[in-house]
Write a protein that holds these residues in place. Structure first.
Motif, PDB file in Angstrom:
ATOM      1  N   THR A 157       2.201   4.497   6.618  1.00  0.00           N
ATOM      2  CA  THR A 157       1.847   3.440   5.669  1.00  0.00           C
ATOM      3  C   THR A 157       2.039   3.827   4.214  1.00  0.00           C
ATOM      4  O   THR A 157       2.625   3.092   3.417  1.00  0.00           O
ATOM      5  CB  THR A 157       0.383   3.008   5.890  1.00  0.00           C
ATOM      6  OG1 THR A 157       0.222   2.586   7.252  1.00  0.00           O
ATOM      7  CG2 THR A 157      -0.010   1.887   4.960  1.00  0.00           C
ATOM      8  N   GLY A 158       1.518   4.998   3.827  1.00  0.00           N
ATOM      9  CA  GLY A 158       1.511   5.375   2.413  1.00  0.00           C
ATOM     10  C   GLY A 158       0.239   4.876   1.763  1.00  0.00           C
ATOM     11  O   GLY A 158      -0.854   5.193   2.222  1.00  0.00           O
ATOM     12  N   GLU A 159       0.361   4.093   0.700  1.00  0.00           N
ATOM     13  CA  GLU A 159      -0.836   3.515   0.095  1.00  0.00           C
ATOM     14  C   GLU A 159      -1.565   2.682   1.136  1.00  0.00           C
ATOM     15  O   GLU A 159      -0.948   1.946   1.905  1.00  0.00           O
ATOM     16  CB  GLU A 159      -0.468   2.623  -1.095  1.00  0.00           C
ATOM     17  CG  GLU A 159      -0.288   3.378  -2.397  1.00  0.00           C
ATOM     18  CD  GLU A 159      -0.389   2.443  -3.591  1.00  0.00           C
ATOM     19  OE1 GLU A 159      -1.175   2.745  -4.505  1.00  0.00           O
ATOM     20  OE2 GLU A 159       0.312   1.427  -3.598  1.00  0.00           O
ATOM     21  N   SER A 160      -2.899   2.780   1.149  1.00  0.00           N
ATOM     22  CA  SER A 160      -3.708   2.113   2.166  1.00  0.00           C
ATOM     23  C   SER A 160      -3.333   0.645   2.331  1.00  0.00           C
ATOM     24  O   SER A 160      -2.963  -0.035   1.380  1.00  0.00           O
ATOM     25  CB  SER A 160      -5.187   2.218   1.794  1.00  0.00           C
ATOM     26  OG  SER A 160      -5.981   1.412   2.656  1.00  0.00           O
ATOM     27  N   LEU A 161      -3.468   0.154   3.566  1.00  0.00           N
ATOM     28  CA  LEU A 161      -3.115  -1.232   3.861  1.00  0.00           C
ATOM     29  C   LEU A 161      -3.989  -2.235   3.119  1.00  0.00           C
ATOM     30  O   LEU A 161      -3.637  -3.409   3.033  1.00  0.00           O
ATOM     31  CB  LEU A 161      -3.209  -1.485   5.369  1.00  0.00           C
ATOM     32  CG  LEU A 161      -2.102  -0.868   6.225  1.00  0.00           C
ATOM     33  CD1 LEU A 161      -2.371  -1.108   7.698  1.00  0.00           C
ATOM     34  CD2 LEU A 161      -0.747  -1.419   5.832  1.00  0.00           C
ATOM     35  N   HIS A 162      -5.141  -1.788   2.594  1.00  0.00           N
ATOM     36  CA  HIS A 162      -5.950  -2.753   1.836  1.00  0.00           C
ATOM     37  C   HIS A 162      -5.244  -3.160   0.543  1.00  0.00           C
ATOM     38  O   HIS A 162      -5.569  -4.193  -0.042  1.00  0.00           O
ATOM     39  CB  HIS A 162      -7.352  -2.209   1.545  1.00  0.00           C
ATOM     40  CG  HIS A 162      -7.449  -1.273   0.379  1.00  0.00           C
ATOM     41  ND1 HIS A 162      -7.388   0.095   0.514  1.00  0.00           N
ATOM     42  CD2 HIS A 162      -7.603  -1.501  -0.952  1.00  0.00           C
ATOM     43  CE1 HIS A 162      -7.511   0.652  -0.676  1.00  0.00           C
ATOM     44  NE2 HIS A 162      -7.635  -0.287  -1.586  1.00  0.00           N
ATOM     45  N   LYS A 163      -4.262  -2.379   0.116  1.00  0.00           N
ATOM     46  CA  LYS A 163      -3.506  -2.720  -1.095  1.00  0.00           C
ATOM     47  C   LYS A 163      -2.368  -3.665  -0.721  1.00  0.00           C
ATOM     48  O   LYS A 163      -1.260  -3.247  -0.432  1.00  0.00           O
ATOM     49  CB  LYS A 163      -2.998  -1.453  -1.778  1.00  0.00           C
ATOM     50  CG  LYS A 163      -4.150  -0.585  -2.276  1.00  0.00           C
ATOM     51  CD  LYS A 163      -3.685   0.509  -3.203  1.00  0.00           C
ATOM     52  CE  LYS A 163      -4.870   1.287  -3.764  1.00  0.00           C
ATOM     53  NZ  LYS A 163      -4.474   2.353  -4.696  1.00  0.00           N
ATOM     54  N   ARG A 164      -2.683  -4.941  -0.737  1.00  0.00           N
ATOM     55  CA  ARG A 164      -1.712  -5.961  -0.330  1.00  0.00           C
ATOM     56  C   ARG A 164      -0.610  -6.121  -1.382  1.00  0.00           C
ATOM     57  O   ARG A 164       0.458  -6.638  -1.073  1.00  0.00           O
ATOM     58  CB  ARG A 164      -2.383  -7.319  -0.153  1.00  0.00           C
ATOM     59  CG  ARG A 164      -3.759  -7.338   0.516  1.00  0.00           C
ATOM     60  CD  ARG A 164      -3.748  -6.914   1.948  1.00  0.00           C
ATOM     61  NE  ARG A 164      -4.876  -7.480   2.686  1.00  0.00           N
ATOM     62  CZ  ARG A 164      -5.403  -6.951   3.762  1.00  0.00           C
ATOM     63  NH1 ARG A 164      -4.932  -5.809   4.234  1.00  0.00           N
ATOM     64  NH2 ARG A 164      -6.396  -7.539   4.399  1.00  0.00           N
ATOM     65  N   GLY A 165      -0.925  -5.759  -2.626  1.00  0.00           N
ATOM     66  CA  GLY A 165       0.049  -5.919  -3.692  1.00  0.00           C
ATOM     67  C   GLY A 165      -0.289  -7.020  -4.673  1.00  0.00           C
ATOM     68  O   GLY A 165       0.360  -7.147  -5.712  1.00  0.00           O
ATOM     69  N   TYR A 166      -1.325  -7.819  -4.369  1.00  0.00           N
ATOM     70  CA  TYR A 166      -1.638  -8.932  -5.270  1.00  0.00           C
ATOM     71  C   TYR A 166      -2.731  -8.608  -6.281  1.00  0.00           C
ATOM     72  O   TYR A 166      -2.858  -9.292  -7.295  1.00  0.00           O
ATOM     73  CB  TYR A 166      -2.040 -10.181  -4.469  1.00  0.00           C
ATOM     74  CG  TYR A 166      -3.342 -10.085  -3.693  1.00  0.00           C
ATOM     75  CD1 TYR A 166      -4.584 -10.141  -4.325  1.00  0.00           C
ATOM     76  CD2 TYR A 166      -3.338  -9.967  -2.306  1.00  0.00           C
ATOM     77  CE1 TYR A 166      -5.763 -10.078  -3.603  1.00  0.00           C
ATOM     78  CE2 TYR A 166      -4.513  -9.896  -1.577  1.00  0.00           C
ATOM     79  CZ  TYR A 166      -5.724  -9.958  -2.227  1.00  0.00           C
ATOM     80  OH  TYR A 166      -6.897  -9.878  -1.507  1.00  0.00           O
ATOM     81  N   ARG A 167      -3.531  -7.605  -6.022  1.00  0.00           N
ATOM     82  CA  ARG A 167      -4.696  -7.391  -6.887  1.00  0.00           C
ATOM     83  C   ARG A 167      -4.352  -6.403  -7.995  1.00  0.00           C
ATOM     84  O   ARG A 167      -4.657  -5.221  -7.924  1.00  0.00           O
ATOM     85  CB  ARG A 167      -5.898  -6.913  -6.068  1.00  0.00           C
ATOM     86  CG  ARG A 167      -7.223  -7.178  -6.778  1.00  0.00           C
ATOM     87  CD  ARG A 167      -8.395  -7.064  -5.834  1.00  0.00           C
ATOM     88  NE  ARG A 167      -8.669  -5.685  -5.450  1.00  0.00           N
ATOM     89  CZ  ARG A 167      -9.649  -5.326  -4.642  1.00  0.00           C
ATOM     90  NH1 ARG A 167     -10.454  -6.239  -4.124  1.00  0.00           N
ATOM     91  NH2 ARG A 167      -9.843  -4.059  -4.332  1.00  0.00           N
ATOM     92  N   LYS A 168      -3.740  -6.908  -9.041  1.00  0.00           N
ATOM     93  CA  LYS A 168      -3.383  -6.075 -10.190  1.00  0.00           C
ATOM     94  C   LYS A 168      -4.582  -5.882 -11.112  1.00  0.00           C
ATOM     95  O   LYS A 168      -4.681  -4.895 -11.837  1.00  0.00           O
ATOM     96  CB  LYS A 168      -2.238  -6.720 -10.979  1.00  0.00           C
ATOM     97  CG  LYS A 168      -0.999  -7.047 -10.151  1.00  0.00           C
ATOM     98  CD  LYS A 168      -0.374  -5.808  -9.534  1.00  0.00           C
ATOM     99  CE  LYS A 168       0.902  -6.172  -8.777  1.00  0.00           C
ATOM    100  NZ  LYS A 168       1.469  -5.016  -8.061  1.00  0.00           N
ATOM    101  N   LEU A 169      -5.495  -6.850 -11.101  1.00  0.00           N
ATOM    102  CA  LEU A 169      -6.688  -6.808 -11.948  1.00  0.00           C
ATOM    103  C   LEU A 169      -7.908  -6.860 -11.041  1.00  0.00           C
ATOM    104  O   LEU A 169      -7.930  -7.598 -10.058  1.00  0.00           O
ATOM    105  CB  LEU A 169      -6.695  -8.003 -12.909  1.00  0.00           C
ATOM    106  CG  LEU A 169      -5.463  -8.132 -13.812  1.00  0.00           C
ATOM    107  CD1 LEU A 169      -5.438  -9.495 -14.472  1.00  0.00           C
ATOM    108  CD2 LEU A 169      -5.457  -7.025 -14.861  1.00  0.00           C
TER     109      LEU A 169
END
Length: 385
Positions: A157-169
């Motif tokens: 995976t690399g960066e955890s799957l909780h990091k969907r990519g939408y939460r920049k803030l």
């Protein structure tokens, strides 16, 4: 196509949610343990699990397992594993994380160092080189020790799957995306029902709910470490998984998902995160204090992550805050409420014992998921044909 044992870690207390997700995705579960599920899958399963699973932390390919009570046993056990089946001669490899529970070997840094040396020794003999440049694809390794049993996995995976990519803030204490999704899946909420988060912060609960309503896979807009493992997981599998996910999305669904926050800045953050997730049209965010929490419709859901009170001055305000939560909820006819909190006196101050209470570990923090169950809505009448 190669077959693997795959390991999917998750939050402690949410194993049943992840197990159901894996089965629904079409794979056979081998073992359920505290904080992780092991299942069978092929190359396609590696990419599909990464793209589609909402509650998992990451997907590991199990390299092997063995018993080790000494560092010599750890070294020999690690060296005996067939690393060459995964890591090429130019691969960059290291033990990214070591976790030990009730085992004689407990120092993460020592475990990592010994295992790295053992991997090098094994691969030196296979590739007949004296040292490795490690300038190719990355192959991070994760190891779990439980009662001296060592389980070794490659992190796809690399960066955890909780990091969907939408939460920049983010808010001050944001809830992880996969935890929010898991908690929603523990409720009877479905995309055609009302959902309100009165403490929406950076918008995670409403956004995850909207993604579910639109059938949007959580990992379809991010990258994964194993995409560069072309000899292990063919690149075509990643394209196919993302194509499959794209065909399933339906942004024309009717939703009633709302997020409120007392801070106008957080409302703006939520809207921006929803835009980045592609679901801004499915959610209504607005600045609204808890005192104004009301809704004209029946049979809705409050799903929220209220303040825990990490600072002293915040803790002093918690009794009044949770009393107000109880009062506002009492005014919502036939609604259900689900809230996760580390505040020990939540039920007392809400003024009502929860119908169900589930202990969940948010990282190392023990939290409680209080579930106040409202009545089921009447069944819809079938239209006359």
């Amino acid at each position: 196509m190669r077959k693997f044992e795959l390991i999917a870690p998750c939050h402690f207390g949410l194993e049943a949610v992840l197990k159901k997700e894996i089965i629904d995705l079409g794979y056979d579960v081998i073992q359920v343990e505290d904080g992780r599920i092991t299942f069978f899958g092929d190359e396609e399963a590696v990419s599909r699990a990464n793209v589609f699973l909402r509650s998992a932390e990451r997907i590991l390919i199990k390299v092997g397992s063995f018993h080790a009570e000494t560092f010599e046993e750890l070294f020999q056990g690690t060296r005996s594993l067939a690393w060459e089946e995964f890591i090429p001669a130019d691969g960059k490899f290291w033990v990214a994380k070591a976790a030990s529970v009730k085992s004689k070997l407990f120092s993460p840094s020592d475990i990592q160092s010994v295992m790295k040396k053992a991997m090098v020794e094994r691969l030196k003999g296979i590739y007949r080189v004296g040292w490795f440049e490690e300038n190719g694809a990355s192959f991070p390794v994760r190891v779990f020790l439980m009662k001296d049993e060592v389980t070794v996995g490659l992190d796809t995976t690399g960066e955890s799957l909780h990091k969907r990519g939408y939460r920049k803030l983010t808010a001050k204490a944001p809830i992880a995306e996969n935890l929010a999704a898991s908690l929603i899946m523990l409720t009877p909420w479905r995309g055609d029902r009302i959902l309100v988060d009165p403490f929406c912060g950076s918008g995670t609960f409403p956004i995850e709910a909207a993604m579910m309503a639109a059938n949007m896979a959580p990992g379809m807009n991010r990258s994964f470490t194993a995409e560069s493992w072309t000899e292990v997981v063919g690149r075509r599998n990643w394209y196919d998984a993302v194509d499959e996910a794209g065909e399933m999305v339906d942004l024309n669904v009717d939703t009633d998902i709302q997020g409120y926050d007392i801070d106008e800045k957080m409302v703006a953050v939520s809207r921006e995160n929803a835009r980045l997730a592609g679901v801004e049209k499915l959610i209504h965010f607005q600045r609204r204090p808890l005192s104004e929490l009301r809704h004209p419709k029946k049979y809705g859901f409050l799903i929220t992550n209220p303040p825990y009170g990490e600072r002293l001055e915040e803790k002093e305000a918690l009794p009044a805050l949770y009393r107000e939560i109880g009062e506002r909820f009492a005014g919502l006819d036939s609604w259900s409420m689900y809230l996760i909190t580390a505040y020990e006196n939540a039920e007392r101050d809400i003024g009502r014992k929860a119908d169900k209470n589930r202990k969940i570990y948010n990282g190392m923090m023990k939290t409680y998921f209080y579930q106040y169950l409202g009545p089921k809505p009447p069944k819809r009448q079938k239209q006359d044909r």
